[in-house]
Motif scaffolding. Structure first.
Motif, PDB file in Angstrom:
ATOM      1  N   GLU A 127       0.809  -1.219   0.000  1.00  3.38           N
ATOM      2  CA  GLU A 127       0.000   0.000   0.000  1.00  3.38           C
ATOM      3  C   GLU A 127       0.842   1.269   0.000  1.00  3.38           C
ATOM      4  O   GLU A 127       0.364   2.337  -0.354  1.00  3.38           O
ATOM      5  N   LEU A 128       2.106   1.162   0.409  1.00  2.60           N
ATOM      6  CA  LEU A 128       2.971   2.330   0.457  1.00  2.60           C
ATOM      7  C   LEU A 128       3.784   2.521  -0.820  1.00  2.60           C
ATOM      8  O   LEU A 128       4.551   3.469  -0.929  1.00  2.60           O
ATOM      9  N   ASP A 187       2.694   3.346  -3.807  1.00  2.66           N
ATOM     10  CA  ASP A 187       2.184   4.485  -4.563  1.00  2.66           C
ATOM     11  C   ASP A 187       1.540   5.473  -3.600  1.00  2.66           C
ATOM     12  O   ASP A 187       1.310   5.170  -2.443  1.00  2.66           O
ATOM     13  N   SER A 188       1.220   6.628  -4.112  1.00  4.52           N
ATOM     14  CA  SER A 188       0.543   7.634  -3.316  1.00  4.52           C
ATOM     15  C   SER A 188      -0.960   7.525  -3.546  1.00  4.52           C
ATOM     16  O   SER A 188      -1.423   7.586  -4.682  1.00  4.52           O
ATOM     17  N   SER A 189      -1.694   7.348  -2.489  1.00  8.57           N
ATOM     18  CA  SER A 189      -3.147   7.234  -2.587  1.00  8.57           C
ATOM     19  C   SER A 189      -3.785   8.271  -1.677  1.00  8.57           C
ATOM     20  O   SER A 189      -3.359   8.448  -0.538  1.00  8.57           O
ATOM     21  N   THR A 190      -4.783   8.935  -2.187  1.00  7.08           N
ATOM     22  CA  THR A 190      -5.514   9.946  -1.426  1.00  7.08           C
ATOM     23  C   THR A 190      -6.984   9.564  -1.400  1.00  7.08           C
ATOM     24  O   THR A 190      -7.572   9.307  -2.448  1.00  7.08           O
ATOM     25  N   LEU A 191      -7.548   9.522  -0.213  1.00  6.56           N
ATOM     26  CA  LEU A 191      -8.988   9.297  -0.066  1.00  6.56           C
ATOM     27  C   LEU A 191      -9.623  10.599   0.375  1.00  6.56           C
ATOM     28  O   LEU A 191      -9.139  11.248   1.301  1.00  6.56           O
ATOM     29  N   TYR A 224      -7.911   9.020  -5.192  1.00 12.26           N
ATOM     30  CA  TYR A 224      -6.968   9.442  -6.228  1.00 12.26           C
ATOM     31  C   TYR A 224      -5.707   8.631  -6.002  1.00 12.26           C
ATOM     32  O   TYR A 224      -5.088   8.701  -4.940  1.00 12.26           O
ATOM     33  N   LEU A 225      -5.348   7.822  -6.995  1.00 16.46           N
ATOM     34  CA  LEU A 225      -4.172   6.968  -6.911  1.00 16.46           C
ATOM     35  C   LEU A 225      -3.131   7.492  -7.894  1.00 16.46           C
ATOM     36  O   LEU A 225      -3.393   7.579  -9.095  1.00 16.46           O
ATOM     37  N   PHE A 272      -6.345   1.481   3.884  1.00 12.43           N
ATOM     38  CA  PHE A 272      -5.853   2.623   4.669  1.00 12.43           C
ATOM     39  C   PHE A 272      -6.026   2.344   6.161  1.00 12.43           C
ATOM     40  O   PHE A 272      -5.107   2.571   6.952  1.00 12.43           O
ATOM     41  N   ASP A 273      -7.191   1.848   6.543  1.00 11.99           N
ATOM     42  CA  ASP A 273      -7.444   1.550   7.949  1.00 11.99           C
ATOM     43  C   ASP A 273      -6.474   0.500   8.474  1.00 11.99           C
ATOM     44  O   ASP A 273      -6.023   0.583   9.617  1.00 11.99           O
ATOM     45  N   SER A 274      -6.135  -0.481   7.637  1.00 14.96           N
ATOM     46  CA  SER A 274      -5.168  -1.494   8.027  1.00 14.96           C
ATOM     47  C   SER A 274      -3.790  -0.872   8.252  1.00 14.96           C
ATOM     48  O   SER A 274      -3.107  -1.185   9.232  1.00 14.96           O
TER      49      SER A 274
END
Length: 127
Positions: free
Chosen positions: A69-70, A72-76, A87-88, A110-112
């Motif tokens: 999960e780290l 790439d950059s992911s925005t929720l 946005y990935l 994200f929660d994980s």
């Protein structure tokens, strides 16, 4: 470009700023980018951010191992009218997802990460 970014940050100083929650890989804090002075300025900026009640900064420590999960950059983004938007961003492209299965999976991931990342109190001791 720097002036535009500074202008965009003014949204964080308005009366009802958006809530922000960041999870940063420890490598991003330890890898030298620029001079030592630049690094210290960046760490100071993160410390200041952790003092704001609407901003949460966590760090995924090296001790947790590699996390896909780290990579790439992911925005929720939670919006009143559009629900959850993801946005990935990769090195080559950026993609927006609004469909429920994709955004639900992104939220779960994200929660994980947040569960395994260091708390803000611990982050302050790292910087």
């Amino acid at each position: 470009m720097m002036a535009q970014r500074l202008e965009q940050q003014q949204i964080l100083d308005q009366e009802h700023p958006p809530g922000l929650h960041f999870i940063i890989d420890e490598g991003a804090l330890r890898r030298m980018v620029g001079s030592p002075k630049v690094m210290v300025q960046q760490w100071e900026h993160l410390l200041e951010a952790t003092e704001r009640t609407h901003i949460t900064v966590q760090v995924m420590p090296f001790s947790e191992g590699a996390h896909a999960e780290l990579a790439d950059s992911s925005t929720l983004m939670e919006t009143e009218f559009h629900g959850t938007i993801q946005y990935l961003e990769t090195l080559a492209t950026g993609n927006i997802a609004t469909n429920l299965p994709a955004t639900a999976l992104a939220r779960a991931r994200f929660d994980s990460l947040a569960t395994n990342a260091l708390s803000e109190k611990t982050v302050r001791t790292l910087l």
